[in-house]
Design a protein around this motif. Structure first.
Motif, PDB file in Angstrom:
ATOM      1  N   PRO A   1      19.929  -9.729  25.148  1.00  0.00           N
ATOM      2  CA  PRO A   1      18.940  -9.524  24.095  1.00  0.00           C
ATOM      3  C   PRO A   1      18.303 -10.849  23.667  1.00  0.00           C
ATOM      4  CG  PRO A   1      21.172  -9.159  23.261  1.00  0.00           C
ATOM      5  CD  PRO A   1      21.308  -9.561  24.691  1.00  0.00           C
ATOM      6  N   ASN A   2      17.274 -10.767  22.810  1.00  0.00           N
ATOM      7  CA  ASN A   2      16.597 -11.952  22.290  1.00  0.00           C
ATOM      8  C   ASN A   2      16.701 -11.982  20.764  1.00  0.00           C
ATOM      9  OD1 ASN A   2      15.585 -12.946  24.803  1.00  0.00           O
ATOM     10  ND2 ASN A   2      14.066 -11.291  24.764  1.00  0.00           N
ATOM     11  N   ILE A   3      16.818 -13.185  20.194  1.00  0.00           N
ATOM     12  CA  ILE A   3      16.889 -13.366  18.736  1.00  0.00           C
ATOM     13  C   ILE A   3      15.694 -14.194  18.290  1.00  0.00           C
ATOM     14  CG2 ILE A   3      18.171 -14.371  16.817  1.00  0.00           C
ATOM     15  CD1 ILE A   3      20.737 -13.818  18.296  1.00  0.00           C
ATOM     16  N   THR A   4      14.994 -13.689  17.245  1.00  0.00           N
ATOM     17  CA  THR A   4      13.867 -14.413  16.657  1.00  0.00           C
ATOM     18  C   THR A   4      14.094 -14.532  15.160  1.00  0.00           C
ATOM     19  OG1 THR A   4      12.359 -13.492  18.311  1.00  0.00           O
ATOM     20  CG2 THR A   4      11.371 -14.464  16.346  1.00  0.00           C
ATOM     21  N   TRP A   5      13.941 -15.758  14.617  1.00  0.00           N
ATOM     22  CA  TRP A   5      14.100 -16.005  13.186  1.00  0.00           C
ATOM     23  C   TRP A   5      12.753 -15.820  12.473  1.00  0.00           C
ATOM     24  CZ3 TRP A   5      18.289 -16.910  10.124  1.00  0.00           C
ATOM     25  CH2 TRP A   5      19.498 -17.173  10.760  1.00  0.00           C
ATOM     26  N   TYR A   6      12.835 -15.277  11.241  1.00  0.00           N
ATOM     27  CA  TYR A   6      11.640 -15.079  10.426  1.00  0.00           C
ATOM     28  C   TYR A   6      11.861 -15.692   9.040  1.00  0.00           C
ATOM     29  CZ  TYR A   6       9.368 -11.774  13.615  1.00  0.00           C
ATOM     30  OH  TYR A   6       8.741 -11.188  14.691  1.00  0.00           O
ATOM     31  N   ARG A   7      10.799 -16.283   8.526  1.00  0.00           N
ATOM     32  CA  ARG A   7      10.737 -16.696   7.119  1.00  0.00           C
ATOM     33  C   ARG A   7       9.664 -15.834   6.474  1.00  0.00           C
ATOM     34  NH1 ARG A   7       7.579 -19.720   3.765  1.00  0.00           N
ATOM     35  NH2 ARG A   7       8.621 -20.969   2.144  1.00  0.00           N
ATOM     36  N   GLY A   8      10.093 -14.868   5.681  1.00  0.00           N
ATOM     37  CA  GLY A   8       9.144 -13.864   5.215  1.00  0.00           C
ATOM     38  C   GLY A   8       8.697 -13.034   6.403  1.00  0.00           C
ATOM     39  N   ASN A   9       7.394 -12.987   6.636  1.00  0.00           N
ATOM     40  CA  ASN A   9       6.867 -12.247   7.784  1.00  0.00           C
ATOM     41  C   ASN A   9       6.410 -13.164   8.915  1.00  0.00           C
ATOM     42  OD1 ASN A   9       7.173  -9.723   6.469  1.00  0.00           O
ATOM     43  ND2 ASN A   9       5.270 -10.060   5.337  1.00  0.00           N
ATOM     44  N   VAL A  10       6.759 -14.440   8.806  1.00  0.00           N
ATOM     45  CA  VAL A  10       6.286 -15.422   9.786  1.00  0.00           C
ATOM     46  C   VAL A  10       7.437 -15.794  10.720  1.00  0.00           C
ATOM     47  CG1 VAL A  10       5.266 -17.687  10.107  1.00  0.00           C
ATOM     48  CG2 VAL A  10       4.625 -16.293   8.111  1.00  0.00           C
ATOM     49  N   PRO A  11       7.270 -15.587  12.036  1.00  0.00           N
ATOM     50  CA  PRO A  11       8.322 -16.010  12.967  1.00  0.00           C
ATOM     51  C   PRO A  11       8.403 -17.533  13.024  1.00  0.00           C
ATOM     52  CG  PRO A  11       6.391 -15.235  14.168  1.00  0.00           C
ATOM     53  CD  PRO A  11       6.133 -14.945  12.722  1.00  0.00           C
ATOM     54  N   LEU A  12       9.616 -18.013  13.177  1.00  0.00           N
ATOM     55  CA  LEU A  12       9.855 -19.461  13.209  1.00  0.00           C
ATOM     56  C   LEU A  12      10.031 -19.922  14.651  1.00  0.00           C
ATOM     57  CD1 LEU A  12      12.334 -19.747  10.193  1.00  0.00           C
ATOM     58  CD2 LEU A  12       9.905 -20.327  10.229  1.00  0.00           C
ATOM     59  N   ARG A  13       9.267 -20.944  15.033  1.00  0.00           N
ATOM     60  CA  ARG A  13       9.379 -21.544  16.372  1.00  0.00           C
ATOM     61  C   ARG A  13       9.836 -22.989  16.204  1.00  0.00           C
ATOM     62  NH1 ARG A  13       9.366 -16.705  18.686  1.00  0.00           N
ATOM     63  NH2 ARG A  13       7.416 -15.554  18.319  1.00  0.00           N
TER      64      ARG A  13
ATOM     65  N   GLN B   1      12.800 -15.553   1.929  1.00  0.00           N
ATOM     66  CA  GLN B   1      13.810 -14.700   2.546  1.00  0.00           C
ATOM     67  C   GLN B   1      13.792 -14.930   4.061  1.00  0.00           C
ATOM     68  OE1 GLN B   1      12.930 -10.667   1.203  1.00  0.00           O
ATOM     69  NE2 GLN B   1      14.509 -10.871  -0.375  1.00  0.00           N
ATOM     70  N   PHE B   2      14.971 -15.169   4.598  1.00  0.00           N
ATOM     71  CA  PHE B   2      15.127 -15.405   6.025  1.00  0.00           C
ATOM     72  C   PHE B   2      15.898 -14.240   6.638  1.00  0.00           C
ATOM     73  CE2 PHE B   2      14.757 -19.485   3.922  1.00  0.00           C
ATOM     74  CZ  PHE B   2      13.905 -20.212   4.742  1.00  0.00           C
ATOM     75  N   TYR B   3      15.495 -13.875   7.856  1.00  0.00           N
ATOM     76  CA  TYR B   3      16.240 -12.822   8.557  1.00  0.00           C
ATOM     77  C   TYR B   3      16.011 -12.970  10.057  1.00  0.00           C
ATOM     78  CZ  TYR B   3      11.739 -10.357   8.931  1.00  0.00           C
ATOM     79  OH  TYR B   3      10.445 -10.013   9.208  1.00  0.00           O
ATOM     80  N   CYS B   4      16.830 -12.230  10.825  1.00  0.00           N
ATOM     81  CA  CYS B   4      16.753 -12.263  12.291  1.00  0.00           C
ATOM     82  C   CYS B   4      16.242 -10.937  12.814  1.00  0.00           C
ATOM     83  CB  CYS B   4      18.140 -12.511  12.901  1.00  0.00           C
ATOM     84  SG  CYS B   4      18.747 -14.165  12.627  1.00  0.00           S
ATOM     85  N   GLU B   5      15.455 -11.047  13.866  1.00  0.00           N
ATOM     86  CA  GLU B   5      15.011  -9.860  14.591  1.00  0.00           C
ATOM     87  C   GLU B   5      15.610  -9.925  15.997  1.00  0.00           C
ATOM     88  OE1 GLU B   5      10.704  -8.252  14.857  1.00  0.00           O
ATOM     89  OE2 GLU B   5      11.065  -9.359  16.721  1.00  0.00           O
ATOM     90  N   VAL B   6      16.287  -8.866  16.401  1.00  0.00           N
ATOM     91  CA  VAL B   6      16.916  -8.797  17.724  1.00  0.00           C
ATOM     92  C   VAL B   6      16.165  -7.751  18.543  1.00  0.00           C
ATOM     93  CG1 VAL B   6      19.007  -8.251  19.002  1.00  0.00           C
ATOM     94  CG2 VAL B   6      19.159  -9.499  16.832  1.00  0.00           C
ATOM     95  N   SER B   7      15.661  -8.183  19.682  1.00  0.00           N
ATOM     96  CA  SER B   7      15.001  -7.249  20.604  1.00  0.00           C
ATOM     97  C   SER B   7      15.897  -7.069  21.833  1.00  0.00           C
ATOM     98  CB  SER B   7      13.626  -7.785  21.020  1.00  0.00           C
ATOM     99  OG  SER B   7      13.738  -9.047  21.631  1.00  0.00           O
ATOM    100  N   TYR B   8      15.980  -5.838  22.342  1.00  0.00           N
ATOM    101  CA  TYR B   8      16.836  -5.528  23.489  1.00  0.00           C
ATOM    102  C   TYR B   8      16.163  -4.439  24.314  1.00  0.00           C
ATOM    103  CZ  TYR B   8      18.254  -1.735  20.357  1.00  0.00           C
ATOM    104  OH  TYR B   8      18.248  -0.660  19.529  1.00  0.00           O
ATOM    105  N   PHE B   9      16.688  -4.282  25.561  1.00  0.00           N
ATOM    106  CA  PHE B   9      16.069  -3.365  26.515  1.00  0.00           C
ATOM    107  C   PHE B   9      16.897  -2.100  26.643  1.00  0.00           C
ATOM    108  CE2 PHE B   9      15.022  -7.712  27.725  1.00  0.00           C
ATOM    109  CZ  PHE B   9      13.639  -7.662  27.774  1.00  0.00           C
TER     110      PHE B   9
END
Length: 609
Positions: free
Chosen positions: A177-189, A227-235
């Motif tokens: 799977p993949n993990i993406t961090w968000y600050r509010g609604n903005v993804p963090l790179r 607010q910070f949170y993680c989004e996990v995408s998987y197949f």
């Protein structure tokens, strides 16, 4: 040369025709890939056509190992069917073959991760021509719900390197799977020196993937509410899905940029005598421990963030400055507020006391210096007599005299008021007040009471009608009222006693007429004053008239025989007649003459009385 070229061309055409015939002899079709969840059943269908027909066709299923080796797992010819023993698929596969229809289906039960390989469907016809189709088996496993953990310590905006915000973890997924961090609604790179996202991958013993991602960044003051949170995408078979963690907050430490100072209590306007509580707070996190509050007008200083001022006065008005000192940089930030203490001075009346002539006009003014608009009211004996700063009373009487209270108040602030007192005296000739009623007695003496009022307080003396002055009697003074009580002898004749009251403005008098009561006289009359004689005489005359009318009516009825059964059989004697007479006693002002009236209103001779 030309002949050789022609021969070569002919040979090439022959070879091309032979190749075309071979390619066109058999055709095999399979799906490019087959997708299935771990542990479920997969089915791979192989369809073929042959110019020679399906009779005598041989079918083989093979898979390609990770090192590229082809291994057979199933073979079927016109005479037999067999699953190869000793492979990882042994006992888990079956083939549904309808070669007559040109279709073969390979079924794999309880698919495992190692089953994710390339499968080959190999078809051979009776002429020996071979065709094959290849497909890839894709295996999927949905990961566990991701978890997130925030750093427990505070993060300073002054940190030179990115600070850890938190970590996110997801386990047991396949493919990775993949993990993406968000600050509010903005993804963090990743941004060098600002944002750093580091992800590590772990392959479990089950060959499933687990990921852990750590977020580091340089925070700003605004991040205190972020607010910070993680989004996990998987197949999954045929799709991509995602899930999110719960949001987290971090504690951000930042210096003060402003200071707020305010009056915590009382709410609203402040008046003298109140207890005032000042609060001071900067917007730093954590708040500075070095806070001072200063009163600019008096240079008073309180080294705390709360300052309580007890029983404030107007001198406590002014600007209060609160200062916050940063212990790291020694930078100071200040804020201020203005405090105004409203005041109301004691009520001032334009006279300490007032003496006014009877029937004159009373005027007095009451006011008090105040920072706000005031109202005034005058009270006497607890009752409002005027709702104005000025008290005006015309045609004053002795009842006007007394103590007046002025109350000055501020409508905008409840309970803010001051008071003043004004004694008022009314001067004039005395007035003898209505005397107290004295009951007659059979004694030889009686007490006479006389009350008079006036200002100056009058003096009282007693005289008889012939001018004789009685001995000085006791006096009782109550304010402007004086009361005198004298004890006099009672004679057989009517005696007149005079109460004389006087001061420098005049005099007043009242007569008392006293007479003895004979022993045995029923219902002795009360002593009456001169003013009461007319009323008594009027009452006696009315009673006589009523009795005369009543006597006439009784006499008329007697003559008609309506009384005592008058029918001629019984006579009334003179003795009986005299017993039925109605008698009335009447006394005038100067005599004690008694008159007896019969029922017919005739005057009876003394012998009959």
């Amino acid at each position: 040369m030309a002949l050789r070229d022609a021969a070569s061309l002919l040979l090439g055409l022959l070879l091309l025709c032979n190749a075309w015939g071979a390619w066109a002899t058999i055709e095999v079709n399979v799906e490019d890939k087959v997708e299935v969840f771990l542990g479920e059943t997969a089915q791979i269908t192989c369809m073929f056509t042959s110019d020679e027909g399906s009779g005598g066709t041989t079918v083989q299923w093979l898979y390609v190992t990770r090192i590229g080796e082809k291994l057979r797992i199933y073979i079927q010819d016109p005479m037999s069917k067999a699953v190869e023993e000793g492979t990882s698929f042994t006992g888990r596969i079956s083939v549904n073959s309808t070669t007559a229809g040109g279709q073969v289906a390979l079924t794999i039960e309880n698919v495992q991760l190692q089953d994710e390989v390339e499968f080959i469907c190999l078809i051979k016809d009776v002429t020996g021509q071979i065709g094959e189709g290849r497909t890839k088996l894709k295996v999927f496993e949905k990961p566990n719900f991701p978890t997130i953990e925030a750093v427990q310590t505070g993060i300073s905006v002054r940190a030179k390197e990115p600070s850890k915000i938190g970590s996110c973890e997801v386990k047991n997924g396949y493919p990775k799977p993949n993990i993406t961090w968000y600050r509010g609604n903005v993804p963090l790179r990743n941004i060098p020196g600002v944002v750093d996202v580091a992800t590590s991958v772990t392959t479990e013993s089950s060959r499933l993937f687990s990921l852990r991602s750590e977020l580091r960044m340089k925070v700003e003051k605004e991040d205190k509410d972020a607010q910070f949170y993680c989004e996990v995408s998987y197949f999954v078979p045929g799709a991509t899905r995602m899930t999110e963690t719960d949001p987290i907050n971090v504690t951000v430490y930042y210096p003060a940029t402003a200071v707020n100072v305010w009056v915590e209590s009382p709410k609203g306007k402040i008046k003298e005598g109140d207890s005032v509580e000042l609060h001071c707070k900067d917007n730093a996190n954590p708040p500075s421990s070095l806070v001072t509050i200063k009163h600019n007008e008096t240079d008073s200083v309180m080294e705390a963030n709360i300052w309580t001022l007890s029983s404030v006065t107007r001198l406590n008005s002014g600007v209060y400055v609160c200062s916050s000192l940063d212990i790291d940089t020694y930078d100071e930030v200040s804020g201020s507020t203005e405090v105004f203490v409203n005041y109301l001075d004691p009520a001032v009346i334009d006279h300490e006391e007032i003496t006014v002539d009877k029937s004159g006009k009373l005027e007095a003014t009451c006011n008090a210096l105040s920072s706000l608009q005031t109202e005034a009211a005058w009270f006497k004996d607890g009752k409002v007599v005027s709702k104005s700063h000025t008290l005006t009373i015309k045609d004053v009487t002795f009842d006007t005299a007394g103590t007046y209270k002025c109350v000055v108040s501020v409508p905008e602030i409840e309970g803010m008021e001051s008071r003043g007192v004004l004694p008022v005296y009314v001067q004039g000739s005395p007035e003898i007040m209505k005397k107290s009623t004295e009951e007659e007695t059979y004694e030889k003496t009686v007490k006479l009471s006389c009350s008079a009022r006036g200002f100056p307080v009058p003096t009282i003396n007693w005289t008889t009608s012939d001018g004789k002055v009685l001995d000085e009697a006791p006096h009782i003074e109550t304010g402007e009222i004086v009361k005198s009580v004298v004890t006099v002898s009672v004679g057989s004749n009517i005696t007149t006693y005079i109460c004389n009251a006087g001061n420098e403005f005049g005099a007043d008098s009242l007569e008392f007429r006293v007479k003895a009561i004979k022993t045995g006289t029923p219902n002795p009359p009360k002593k009456i004053s001169k003013e009461s004689y007319g009323v008594v005489i009027a009452v006696i005359i009315i009673c006589i008239l009523l009795l005369a009318i009543l006597g006439s009516v009784l006499y008329f009825l007697y003559k008609k025989g309506k009384i005592c059964g008058r029918s001629g059989k019984q006579d009334l004697t003179k003795e009986n007649s005299s017993k039925n007479n109605i008698v009335v006693e009447m006394k005038s002002d100067n005599t004690e003459e008694a008159i007896l009236l019969g029922v017919n209103g005739e005057k009876l001779p003394p012998s009959d009385q």
